[in-house]
Design a protein around this motif. Structure first.
Motif, PDB file in Angstrom:
ATOM      1  N   GLU A  17      24.576 -35.200 -27.032  1.00  9.98           N
ATOM      2  CA  GLU A  17      25.239 -35.802 -25.888  1.00  9.98           C
ATOM      3  C   GLU A  17      26.639 -36.221 -26.342  1.00  9.98           C
ATOM      4  O   GLU A  17      26.827 -36.610 -27.495  1.00  9.98           O
ATOM      5  CB  GLU A  17      24.474 -37.042 -25.405  1.00  9.98           C
ATOM      6  N   HIS A  18      27.608 -36.166 -25.421  1.00 12.14           N
ATOM      7  CA  HIS A  18      28.971 -36.507 -25.786  1.00 12.14           C
ATOM      8  C   HIS A  18      29.533 -37.573 -24.860  1.00 12.14           C
ATOM      9  O   HIS A  18      29.189 -37.629 -23.668  1.00 12.14           O
ATOM     10  CB  HIS A  18      29.858 -35.253 -25.777  1.00 12.14           C
ATOM     11  N   ASP A  19      30.361 -38.401 -25.425  1.00 10.34           N
ATOM     12  CA  ASP A  19      30.935 -39.528 -24.695  1.00 10.34           C
ATOM     13  C   ASP A  19      31.771 -39.027 -23.526  1.00 10.34           C
ATOM     14  O   ASP A  19      32.736 -38.283 -23.712  1.00 10.34           O
ATOM     15  CB  ASP A  19      31.788 -40.370 -25.641  1.00 10.34           C
ATOM     16  N   LEU A  20      31.395 -39.425 -22.323  1.00  9.03           N
ATOM     17  CA  LEU A  20      32.040 -38.915 -21.118  1.00  9.03           C
ATOM     18  C   LEU A  20      33.471 -39.410 -20.984  1.00  9.03           C
ATOM     19  O   LEU A  20      34.402 -38.617 -20.786  1.00  9.03           O
ATOM     20  CB  LEU A  20      31.224 -39.309 -19.882  1.00  9.03           C
ATOM     21  N   LEU A  21      33.674 -40.705 -21.080  1.00  8.22           N
ATOM     22  CA  LEU A  21      35.003 -41.259 -20.830  1.00  8.22           C
ATOM     23  C   LEU A  21      36.006 -40.779 -21.868  1.00  8.22           C
ATOM     24  O   LEU A  21      37.166 -40.502 -21.547  1.00  8.22           O
ATOM     25  CB  LEU A  21      34.939 -42.791 -20.817  1.00  8.22           C
ATOM     26  N   ARG A  22      35.549 -40.637 -23.115  1.00  9.07           N
ATOM     27  CA  ARG A  22      36.460 -40.163 -24.163  1.00  9.07           C
ATOM     28  C   ARG A  22      36.917 -38.734 -23.872  1.00  9.07           C
ATOM     29  O   ARG A  22      38.093 -38.398 -24.010  1.00  9.07           O
ATOM     30  CB  ARG A  22      35.764 -40.217 -25.526  1.00  9.07           C
TER      31      ARG A  22
END
Length: 353
Positions: free
Chosen positions: A58-63
């Motif tokens: 999973e990857h940080d959305l906002l970043r």
């Protein structure tokens, strides 16, 4: 559900060929949906898809919405992009494909173009589990089902070419905290004199009349959401697409180019920045439904919900779909099969009779 961004962002991957060559005859191997293995169409030799111990990330959305320069791009293998001038779809096909039709609308108005190197690489994939023979059988069976359809529909439409395509999706994970307020109501009854008609005559009778005693209530709800699915295609009828849901995303595998061997994959047309508002609306809708179920009383109205979302992560995934566009009486109808579960949905003509 991952709550932290990856410690080291993945690095861009060069588009190198991942073609597997049959060790027996030297032919190019394709991914076989029936066996879930790489298969040689020339000599029939099979071998497992090389496995990996890497977990689906999973990857940080906002970043990423602020800066996606650290993301891997492309498909990690040589592909050829085919753009349809009729419906606008861009489909990535194996480089040896010399001619093709659009899998979504059946048009021959397709031209080759260079794949977009800026496309974010898929994070994970659900491999095809429904092979072509099974898909054709399900299609023909579906054509023959139901009422009020032309008698010759199955005979005329059943020979249509089905195409297996990996469609692009985004998934979103989130933690939700919601506060709600509503006007609750409890039923009670009072005896009242009312005028009613009996045998053509108006008479006065005593009846129990339902009333509502209203009062304001409030509360809180916490929710955990994993793999909220948002389609990233504009090429097909999304109402039909949503009817072949769900997909079991617990069976997502880390993306490997080998799964695309012999198959087509559509490039996403809805980028992450545009997909996230759609995903956010889905999350808000789920939270509103959850809060609605918590309101006490026999009835309620004026529900107000305020939701805060945190721990936002996403994935870019490919999910398998069999698609066909068949013509009947000079009209085009679209049809889809969930390539994981075999669920069937589509459009059919209605008999004039």
């Amino acid at each position: 559900m991952s709550t932290q961004p990856p410690a080291v962002p993945p690095q861009p991957v060069a588009a190198t060929s991942q073609t597997y060559i049959c060790p027996k005859c030297g032919g190019k191997m394709n991914f076989d949906a029936a066996s879930g293995m790489l298969n040689c169409p020339f000599c029939g030799h099979s071998m497992p898809v090389p496995t990996t111990t890497d977990a689906v990330k999973e990857h940080d959305l906002l970043r990423t919405l602020q800066d996606d320069s650290g993301k891997a791009h492309g498909y990690g293998t040589n592909v050829k992009a085919i753009n349809c001038k009729s419906c606008g779809a861009t489909v990535n096909v194996p480089p040896n494909v010399t001619s093709t039709q659009c899998p979504f609308c059946g048009s021959n108005q397709v031209i080759e173009q260079k794949p977009d190197p800026k496309l974010i690489q898929p994070e994970s994939v659900v491999p095809f589990g429904v092979d072509e023979a099974t898909a054709h059988r399900k299609f023909r069976d579906w054509l023959g089902q139901g009422w009020f359809h032309p008698n010759d529909l199955k005979a005329l439409g059943g020979g249509q070419k089905l195409r297996g395509v990996y469609l692009p999706f985004w998934t979103f994970d989130a933690h939700a905290e919601s506060s709600w307020q509503a006007e609750s109501g409890d039923y009670y009854y009072e005896t009242e004199w009312v005028t009613v008609t009996r045998d053509g005559k108006q008479v006065r009778e005593q009846l129990q009349v339902q009333k509502v005693r209203s009062y304001w209530t409030s509360g809180h709800h916490s929710g955990e959401y994993d793999d909220v699915l948002v389609y990233a295609t504009r090429s097909i009828n999304v109402k039909i697409l949503q009817k072949i849901y769900p997909y079991d995303t617990q069976k997502l595998l880390t993306y490997k180019p080998d799964f695309l061997a012999g198959w087509s994959a559509e490039a996403y047309q809805i980028p992450l920045a545009e997909a996230w508002p759609l995903g956010r609306d889905i999350l808000y809708s789920h939270e509103r439904s959850a809060c609605d179920s918590l309101v006490p009383g026999d009835t309620h109205r004026n529900l107000s919900v305020s939701t805060d979302l945190s721990q936002l992560t996403y994935k870019h995934v490919l999910l398998p779909v069999w698609v066909a566009s068949y013509r009947y009486n000079n009209k085009t109808f679209q049809f889809m099969i969930n390539g994981q579960t075999g669920k069937v949905q589509g459009e059919k003509p209605i008999s004039a009779i």
